[in-house]
Design an enzyme around this catalytic site. Sequence first.
Site, PDB file in Angstrom:
ATOM      1  N   GLU A 206       2.950   2.153  -3.110  1.00  0.00           N
ATOM      2  CA  GLU A 206       1.593   1.690  -2.662  1.00  0.00           C
ATOM      3  C   GLU A 206       0.568   1.249  -3.372  1.00  0.00           C
ATOM      4  O   GLU A 206      -0.259   0.477  -3.364  1.00  0.00           O
ATOM      5  CB  GLU A 206       1.217   3.023  -1.669  1.00  0.00           C
ATOM      6  N   HIS A 215       6.349  -7.176  -0.543  1.00  0.00           N
ATOM      7  CA  HIS A 215       7.577  -6.725  -0.544  1.00  0.00           C
ATOM      8  C   HIS A 215       8.766  -7.793  -1.345  1.00  0.00           C
ATOM      9  O   HIS A 215       8.304  -8.906  -1.124  1.00  0.00           O
ATOM     10  CB  HIS A 215       8.165  -6.494   0.596  1.00  0.00           C
TER      11      HIS A 215
END
Length: 571
Positions: A206, A215
């Site tokens: 995070e 991602h």
Amino acid sequence: MREYVLIFLVAPVFAAILGPYDIPPELPPLNDENFFDRSHSEYETVLTPEDFELGTRITAAMAHDNGDDIWDSDAMYSKDRFEGDIANDNLNASTAELFANGGSGKSEDGKWYNAIKNRLQLWPEGRIPYTISSQYSSYSRSLIAASMQEYASHTCIRWVPKEAADVNYVHIYPDRGCYSMVGKMGGKQSLSLGSGCIQKGIILHELMHAVGFFHEQSRTDRDDHITIMWNNIQAGMQGQFEKYGHGTIQSLGTGYDYGSIMHYGTKAFSRNGQPTMIPKKNGATIGQRNGFSKVDKFKINTLYGCPVEGEKPTTSAPTSGPIVITVKPVVITTGKPPVIQTVSPAVPLKPSECRNLRGDCDDLAKQGWCIRNPGWMRANCPISCGMCIPTKETQKPYVQTTTQAATTTARPQKPVTQPIQPLPPVPPLPPTTPEDCEDLRVDCLVLVSQRYCKISQNFMKSYCAKSCGFCFKPPPTEIPDNRPTVVTTRPLVTLPPAVIRSRSPAPPVSTTTKAAPTTSTTSAAPYSPTPLPSECSDRKHFCSHWKSAGFCEGIFMNYMKKNCPASCGLC
């Protein structure tokens, strides 16, 4: 299944924290109450050096688990957020390009990777101000601290406590699930570490979103490396597996990284427990949450223009583990006049060994930690404390007035990054007893100004008793002695007869005894050295370890004086 893995991981952690003599008969149940308390009043605070010390020990304890800290949490895969844990408003696969840089383009090799391109969304000079919710437990704060330490150890990203002048910052708090915004969005931006998220790998994941990364499996070239099993994906969640178009993300010259901490797990958004992604490379695993891959570190440093560590590491040798040096006078008592032998001041660290390991070293130096705990600051923030041999590559330290002059050097344009070995575990912290009545937090004055002495009295009595005026001293039960007290910086020593007779006696205490500053004697008794008081002995098992870690000074000095006087020379 996740609960059993957690028990396996946390059991040795509690043992490492408590020590071999304090292991509880059974561990408490592992639920949200162990990680945060949402019923507690929520306000912004920052991490303390104690959080980072405890985080180092927890990380060292987990290292004995053979790296099995790899489980992926369903808390990262929310149906209501883009790709499960990205919290930017109105961001989806169709708007990602506009979000990243508002245009289109193509990298030299025709491939696009997973870092934002818009430089305005990067944090200036890799400095990321943060605050953390007061609702987190000590264990959670320590894991967050350990994760921030990973950034300081392997990249030039510095997570630093928010200052009054910082308008843009990240606030970490325990909301529902795990999520973060990508890059710097302006103002206060939220990063949630809630249920199922208090695990170092997920915290790193995070935080890396906030640094500026998407991602890994959303790269344009991902179909060359993984197979998406569309039939196993939950209904309506197919959009979470879209690839980014040209112009969206930054080319950083890296190949596809199966081991990236930013990669989905194999069963992300699965509707039937079967894999939704399968690596095409034999033996490859995805979704690890152990820590940064080499490519992760390389990409972070490349994106922010740092000296590169990771896939292409620097050739400089890693530094040895930190050496904690406590300078104390050594007293030798003999039949001759006493000889005071002192340890020479700590030798400045060599340039190859001198590096700040934390992003908030300058702030800690300003708060006085170079004096309050010099051993710990020498190991973690030597540049800021002026403990280095001056070179052109050394950062400018925060200069304080101490017995040893600080060395002032020039701050470089960019920090020098060298690969280092993991920090060794430090001994357990000594417990703080109420009668010590010391502030245990560095932000107590800030909390006092915000009226927390009234609205959160129990919390402030535990952590900021001195600043709030909660210290209680019982009334005296004996008649006080009003004779002046001589205060000296040298330990108590026993003097030979010749020296004793040359001194003027103190006012008489009784008709048969005369008091001397350091030795009691009678007129008729022959001279004999006065033995140390019988109560001057260590009462705790870890006194020698606490001394070597620098706890004989600073906020724990009162505790050490009561429980470890012999080790600290405080008799």
